[in-house]
Design an enzyme around this catalytic site. Structure first.
Site, short mmCIF file in Angstrom:
data_model
loop_
_atom_site.label_atom_id
_atom_site.label_comp_id
_atom_site.label_asym_id
_atom_site.label_seq_id
_atom_site.Cartn_x
_atom_site.Cartn_y
_atom_site.Cartn_z
N LYS A 27 31.54 -22.46 -24.47
CA LYS A 27 32.38 -23.07 -23.45
C LYS A 27 32.02 -24.55 -23.28
O LYS A 27 32.89 -25.42 -23.30
CB LYS A 27 32.20 -22.32 -22.13
CG LYS A 27 33.29 -22.54 -21.12
CD LYS A 27 33.03 -21.76 -19.84
CE LYS A 27 33.23 -20.26 -20.02
NZ LYS A 27 32.71 -19.48 -18.88
N ARG A 98 29.71 -22.09 -14.08
CA ARG A 98 30.22 -21.13 -15.07
C ARG A 98 29.19 -20.85 -16.15
O ARG A 98 28.53 -21.74 -16.64
CB ARG A 98 31.47 -21.69 -15.75
CG ARG A 98 32.40 -22.44 -14.82
CD ARG A 98 33.51 -23.17 -15.55
NE ARG A 98 34.37 -22.30 -16.30
CZ ARG A 98 35.28 -22.73 -17.17
NH1 ARG A 98 35.40 -24.03 -17.44
NH2 ARG A 98 36.05 -21.88 -17.80
N GLY A 107 33.97 -12.09 -19.48
CA GLY A 107 33.77 -11.31 -18.27
C GLY A 107 32.39 -10.69 -18.09
O GLY A 107 32.16 -9.97 -17.14
N MET A 109 29.39 -12.24 -17.76
CA MET A 109 28.49 -12.93 -16.86
C MET A 109 29.30 -13.55 -15.72
O MET A 109 30.49 -13.38 -15.65
CB MET A 109 27.69 -13.96 -17.64
CG MET A 109 26.69 -13.29 -18.55
SD MET A 109 25.82 -14.47 -19.53
CE MET A 109 27.13 -15.20 -20.42
N ARG A 371 38.69 -21.49 -26.99
CA ARG A 371 37.77 -20.87 -27.94
C ARG A 371 38.59 -20.20 -29.01
O ARG A 371 39.78 -19.92 -28.82
CB ARG A 371 36.88 -19.84 -27.24
CG ARG A 371 37.68 -18.73 -26.60
CD ARG A 371 36.79 -17.75 -25.83
NE ARG A 371 37.62 -16.92 -24.98
CZ ARG A 371 37.27 -16.44 -23.79
NH1 ARG A 371 36.08 -16.68 -23.31
NH2 ARG A 371 38.08 -15.69 -23.10
N HIS A 489 41.53 -7.17 -18.62
CA HIS A 489 40.22 -6.82 -19.19
C HIS A 489 40.37 -5.78 -20.29
O HIS A 489 39.84 -5.92 -21.39
CB HIS A 489 39.31 -6.30 -18.08
CG HIS A 489 37.97 -5.88 -18.57
ND1 HIS A 489 37.67 -4.57 -18.89
CD2 HIS A 489 36.85 -6.59 -18.83
CE1 HIS A 489 36.43 -4.49 -19.31
NE2 HIS A 489 35.90 -5.71 -19.28
N SER A 797 21.25 3.32 -61.29
CA SER A 797 21.98 3.31 -60.03
C SER A 797 20.93 3.46 -58.93
O SER A 797 20.19 4.44 -58.91
CB SER A 797 22.98 4.46 -59.98
OG SER A 797 23.54 4.52 -58.69
N CYS A 864 24.29 3.19 -55.07
CA CYS A 864 25.08 4.19 -54.37
C CYS A 864 24.32 4.51 -53.09
O CYS A 864 23.21 4.06 -52.92
CB CYS A 864 25.28 5.43 -55.23
SG CYS A 864 23.75 6.15 -55.83
N TYR A 884 27.62 -3.52 -59.74
CA TYR A 884 28.58 -2.90 -58.84
C TYR A 884 27.91 -2.29 -57.62
O TYR A 884 26.70 -2.06 -57.63
CB TYR A 884 29.42 -1.84 -59.57
CG TYR A 884 28.68 -0.60 -59.99
CD1 TYR A 884 28.54 0.47 -59.10
CD2 TYR A 884 28.14 -0.47 -61.28
CE1 TYR A 884 27.87 1.63 -59.48
CE2 TYR A 884 27.48 0.68 -61.65
CZ TYR A 884 27.34 1.74 -60.74
OH TYR A 884 26.67 2.87 -61.11
P1 ADP Z 1 34.64 -16.40 -18.07
O1 ADP Z 1 33.60 -16.88 -19.00
O2 ADP Z 1 34.36 -15.05 -17.52
O3 ADP Z 1 36.02 -16.55 -18.64
P2 ADP Z 1 35.01 -18.86 -16.67
O4 ADP Z 1 33.78 -19.67 -16.48
O5 ADP Z 1 35.90 -19.26 -17.76
O6 ADP Z 1 34.60 -17.34 -16.78
O7 ADP Z 1 35.78 -18.89 -15.31
C1 ADP Z 1 36.86 -18.05 -15.06
C2 ADP Z 1 38.04 -18.78 -14.53
O8 ADP Z 1 37.70 -19.54 -13.40
C3 ADP Z 1 38.62 -19.80 -15.48
O9 ADP Z 1 39.47 -19.23 -16.39
C4 ADP Z 1 39.37 -20.68 -14.53
O10 ADP Z 1 40.63 -20.13 -14.27
C5 ADP Z 1 38.53 -20.65 -13.31
N1 ADP Z 1 37.74 -21.88 -13.25
C6 ADP Z 1 36.51 -22.11 -13.73
N2 ADP Z 1 36.14 -23.37 -13.48
C7 ADP Z 1 37.15 -23.96 -12.83
C8 ADP Z 1 37.37 -25.26 -12.33
N3 ADP Z 1 36.48 -26.21 -12.44
N4 ADP Z 1 38.56 -25.51 -11.75
C9 ADP Z 1 39.47 -24.53 -11.63
N5 ADP Z 1 39.33 -23.29 -12.07
C10 ADP Z 1 38.17 -22.99 -12.68
MG MG Z 2 36.88 -18.15 -19.20
#
Ligand code: ADP
Ligand code: MG
Ligand code: MG
Length: 906
Positions: A27, A98, A107, A109, A371, A489, A797, A864, A884
């Site tokens: 990220k 984040r 999702g 962490m 990503r 999810h 083999s 094998c 092989y």
């Molecule tokens: P995950 O790794 O679980 O996807 P993120 O760190 O991407 O968690 O955060 C989840 C959501 O929170 C992001 O998709 C975004 O919508 C929102 N978010 C995170 N940081 C910001 C920010 N600085 N401003 C607005 N929304 C944010």
């Molecule tokens: Mg995210």
């Protein structure tokens, strides 16, 4: 010491870049990179993954002290760019905190939004924005997230509901409203007060009002979340080492909850389920963060095309769609155009399908994440081949983009067309992750896991899934949810696992308490069978029959590409004409291991086999073997025919004889009656066959050397079948393999029996067959004296199952008692019977090949055993110069891809 722990980004400038994923996490590295290429990203900074390790070594206090200066400076950096101040009452800066590891762990962490708020700041924010609702909506979200993540309010027991959610439900119930966004400003304020009270009651502490204290609390909580249970489980499943750590990203907030010109969403540059080059995604107006994914409100589609398709699947009328669920393309056309342009730019920049998160704040678009998107196996192949055709990537990159193990999904059965037509369609949801799945309905993750362990196939049915359900989802054949969209999810995780998933099937009513599920008046209970079609979203009653997959289209083209680069040949392990045919369809060019023992188990054969075992004279044995001969010849005829023109390597009888006799009294009595001898006689013989250590006992070539007549019969059967085929105009290539050689004379003497028998047979029949005699290298001694064995044996083999067993001294049959502990304690990283031990066992292979070729330069070497279909092991085989690999039929395409990758990587 000036070790850099914090990297800033903002306004088109960044200290990091995409190549720094290991240090900044995926990220953080991509937030930096997006700045560098001119994508609008709120400014912020990243604390490195190294600090995460430091955190677990040195502890909280030390690390906070080490970070203090750099973090404070970085906060000033954001303040300067945003023109506001952290904690300021008139003009406050709010941030998100984040997590972000090297590999994406969606999702797993924790993330905290709107950090920096307290009673005064919230008031100031309301005044500054002129939007009280927005200010208190942000505030209540912050207190909840902070309470859950930092102050430990999130219940650990999954039966308990989040105390904050309970409060929200109460407040909504008091006024009879359903949706969060229907709450009044006063109710939002009330939530904040109630939340704080709950925190005080449960933790005995006041909610922290100092923004800096809040920030440190959140940073440390993100590090802590690296070690939470679900993150650990996810790492285990994905093979991500704990040492990688997570980075922490602190970033200025932008707000999607400022009103109807604000929104938040998730989008993909291509379809993650099918791989089609269609921009798609979901968004929600006046919402924040994970609202789209959480399934609280029904998300809307980004593109109009997607919206129409979605409405058709959900049976929603056009006027309802257009008024209640308009696409972003219709609702916010200018922003949509900008979003569309940036997604294209990002895909071209990364040359791969992107999974992006964005927020619109009062008419301005911000990107929050990009990503390389997770995708199904089908999408993986299609996207790689499409990008190749589009000229975005070259052939080698296309090959390396595909993960061999993920091909598995494409090789699984699909629904039988006719059966599918007749099946009763119960309902339809969203085609979240393709595939055909049938199984018994279960509602809870632990049931799914337990039933699966008992050997049952289950479909996990949930209102919606959460990260706690991971283990259950992994055990299920397929997943069905009542709520949630294509980016829910359930959908994201299922696609990552390559598991069939139908999401958002709104017509199903789930009753967790009674463990039932009702669809349009049809009531199903736990244990009832249903089938899911993840490609159409259809849910069927009962078990729908399936048929084998075929190698066509993009997969066929990918396989062609493999052939172009690969050096290793891929054969298959097959004991029946059917398996040989399946493998041949998947591109196997020959049989690397044909075991003969299973052939003896059918009724007439097992009788003759037992007669042979019971005989105490050579004549008696020969008489019984004569009965077996025609059966064996027929078996080999079928197999050689199905692999016509390709080598078929047949292994002589290998397992200990006691495996062929009954060990229970009933079976012995039946056998006695059949053979007209006493039970005692049979028991006597059975007892005499019992060994203390059968794996190291009378088996392999030790059988053939003690009873050469068995070898002679098998040779007659193999070559007899070949002669018959040759007479019919076929082109058989039999190979005869002597198992479990350790001493060169074990081979010599067997070879002599084979050659003498062949000579006699050819004279009798007046036809000659070109055949080879080789050996298995599976006893360590054989690898040590390989140069002598190769003087006689025409090919090797490597039987890596036995070789692993004897090199480690681990009994294959008994390893279950200690392997789990060994893996747990990290004495071993992987099960050496699944993944070849390159350092130890691999040395024996390497040595065996070199020594063997020192006396027979053109010695053909193969492998094998289970390892022949395991991608890392296949790559090793390439590097040590094997000719092989041989693997089970369904792993043939996987081995072909791994082999091609090995050649490309070289
Ligand atoms: P995950 O790794 O679980 O996807 P993120 O760190 O991407 O968690 O955060 C989840 C959501 O929170 C992001 O998709 C975004 O919508 C929102 N978010 C995170 N940081 C910001 C920010 N600085 N401003 C607005 N929304 C944010
Ligand atoms: Mg995210
Ligand atoms: Mg063996």
């Amino acid at each position: 010491m000036s070790e850099k722990r914090v990297y800033t980004f903002g306004n088109g400038v960044a200290e990091g870049k995409a190549g720094m994923k290991n240090l900044l996490g995926g990220k953080g590295a991509n937030l930096a990179e997006m700045n560098l290429i001119g994508v609008p990203v709120p400014p912020g900074f990243t604390i490195t993954t190294d600090v995460c390790n430091e955190y677990f070594e040195k502890g909280k206090e030390k690390v906070v002290a080490l970070l203090k200066n750099e973090v404070e400076n970085a906060v000033h950096h954001i303040e300067n760019l945003m023109n506001c101040k952290f904690g300021d009452v008139q003009n406050p800066l709010l941030v998100s905190v984040r997590s972000g590891a090297r590999a994406s762990m969606p999702g797993m962490m924790d993330t905290i939004l709107n950090l920096g708020l307290n009673d005064e700041v919230a008031k100031g924010l309301a005044e500054k924005s002129g939007n009280e609702r927005f200010a208190y909506d942000s505030y209540r979200r912050f207190v909840q997230m902070y309470g859950d993540v930092v102050l430990g309010m999130k219940p650990t027991n999954k039966e308990d509901i989040d105390p904050f959610e309970e409060i929200i439900q109460q407040v909504k119930a008091e006024r009879g409203i359903k949706l969060d966004n229907e709450m009044s400003v006063d109710e939002l304020k009330k939530l904040v007060a109630l939340f704080k009270e709950a925190i005080k009651n449960q933790t005995g502490k006041d909610f922290p009002t100092d923004p800096m204290e809040q920030l440190w609390g959140a940073v440390c909580a993100v590090f802590d979340s690296w070690m939470n249970e679900r993150a650990i489980l996810y790492r285990k499943m994905e093979g991500i080492p704990a040492e990688w750590g997570t980075a922490v990203n602190v970033q200025a907030m932008v707000f999607g909850n400022m009103g109807n010109t604000s929104a938040t969403g998730v989008c993909f540059s291509r379809d993650a389920a099918t791989g089609e080059n269609i921009f798609n995604g979901e968004y929600l107006v006046n919402a924040q963060g994970e609202d789209v994914v959480a399934g609280i409100r029904t998300p809307q589609q980004i593109t109009k095309e997607g919206s129409l398709r979605w409405a058709a699947q959900q049976l929603i009328d056009e006027d309802v769609r257009a008024s209640q669920y308009p696409s972003m393309e219709e609702n916010m056309p200018e922003i949509f155009a900008e979003l569309n342009a940036i997604q294209e730019k990002l895909e071209r920049h990364y040359h791969d399908m992107q999974d992006m998160e964005f927020t619109v704040q009062d008419g301005k678009l911000w990107f929050l994440q990009t990503r390389n998107g997770k995708r199904t196996g089908t999408a993986m192949v299609k996207i790689a081949m499409d990008l190749l055709r589009e000229g975005e990537i070259d052939e080698k990159t296309a090959l390396l983009r595909c993960e061999p193990n993920k091909l598995d999904e494409l090789l699984h059965p699909v629904f039988d067309k006719a059966a599918q037509k007749q099946a009763k369609v119960l309902t339809r949801g969203l085609p979240a992750s393709p595939g055909a799945a049938c199984g018994q309905v279960v509602f809870f993750a632990d049931d799914a896991a337990r039933w699966h362990e008992e050997g049952k196939q289950v479909i996990m049915v949930r209102i919606e899934t959460s990260p706690e359900d991971l283990a259950g989802m992994s055990a299920a054949e397929g997943i069905l949810t009542a709520r949630g969209g294509m980016t829910s999810h359930a959908a994201v995780v299922a696609r990552g696992m390559g598991k069939c998933c139908v999401s958002g099937a709104g017509a199903i009513n789930i009753n967790y308490k009674q463990r039932t599920l009702e669809i349009d008046g049809v009531l199903l209970r736990e244990g009832d069978y249903i089938s899911l079609n993840g490609s159409t979203g259809e849910v069927y009653l009962g078990e729908v029959t399936t048929q084998p997959a075929k190698v066509t289209g993009d997969l066929a083209e990918l396989m062609e590409l493999c052939n172009k680069y690969t050096k290793l040949v891929v054969r298959t392990n097959a004991d029946t004409p059917h398996d040989a045919q399946v493998a041949h369809n998947f591109g196997a060019v020959g049989i690397g291991l044909c075991r003969t023992e299973h052939m003896f188990f059918e009724s007439e054969k097992i009788k003759a086999m037992r007669e042979m075992i019971l005989a105490d004279t050579k004549e008696g044995r020969e008489k019984a073997l004569t009965k077996l001969l025609p059966f064996q010849r027929q078996d080999f005829y079928g197999i050689l025919k199905s692999m016509d023109g390709h080598p078929v390597n047949v292994r002589l009888l290998d397992p200990p004889l006691h495996e062929f006799v009954p060990h229970d009294l009933e079976g012995q009595q039946a056998m006695a009656a059949e053979m007209g001898i006493s039970v005692q006689e049979i028991q006597h013989r059975v007892n005499s066959l019992s060994e203390h250590n059968p794996m190291l006992g009378h088996r392999g070539c030790r059988l053939g050397n003690t009873y050469p007549e068995i070898t002679a019969m098998q040779t007659r059967a193999i070559l007899g079948a070949a002669i018959q085929l040759k007479k019919e105009g076929f082109d058989p290539h039999p190979e005869i393999m002597v198992p479990l050689i350790g001493v060169v004379h074990e081979f010599d003497q067997q070879e002599k029996v084979i050659r003498d028998t062949a000579k006699q047979l050819f004279e009798e029949e007046g036809v000659e067959i070109n055949f080879h005699v080789g050996t298995m290298i599976e006893v360590p001694r054989a690898a040590l004296v390989a140069e002598n064995i190769a003087k006689k044996a025409e090919y090797f083999s490597f039987g890596t199952n036995d070789l692993t067993q004897m090199t480690f001294g681990y009994s294959r049959d008994d390893i279950a008692s200690f392997l789990p502990v060994y893996l747990e304690k990290k004495i071993l990283n992987v099960d050496p019977f699944q993944v070849l031990d390159q350092k130890g066992v691999g040395q024996l292979i390497d040595m065996g090949v070199k020594k063997g070729r020192s006396t027979r330069p053109n010695l053909v070497c193969g492998i094998c055993g289970e390892h022949g279909g395991e991608p890392e092991s296949v790559k090793f085989c390439h590097r040590v110069g094997l000719n092989y690999v041989s693997c089970s039929p369904f792993r043939v395409p996987i081995a072909r891809l791994a082999a091609a990758q090995a050649a490309v990587e070289e």
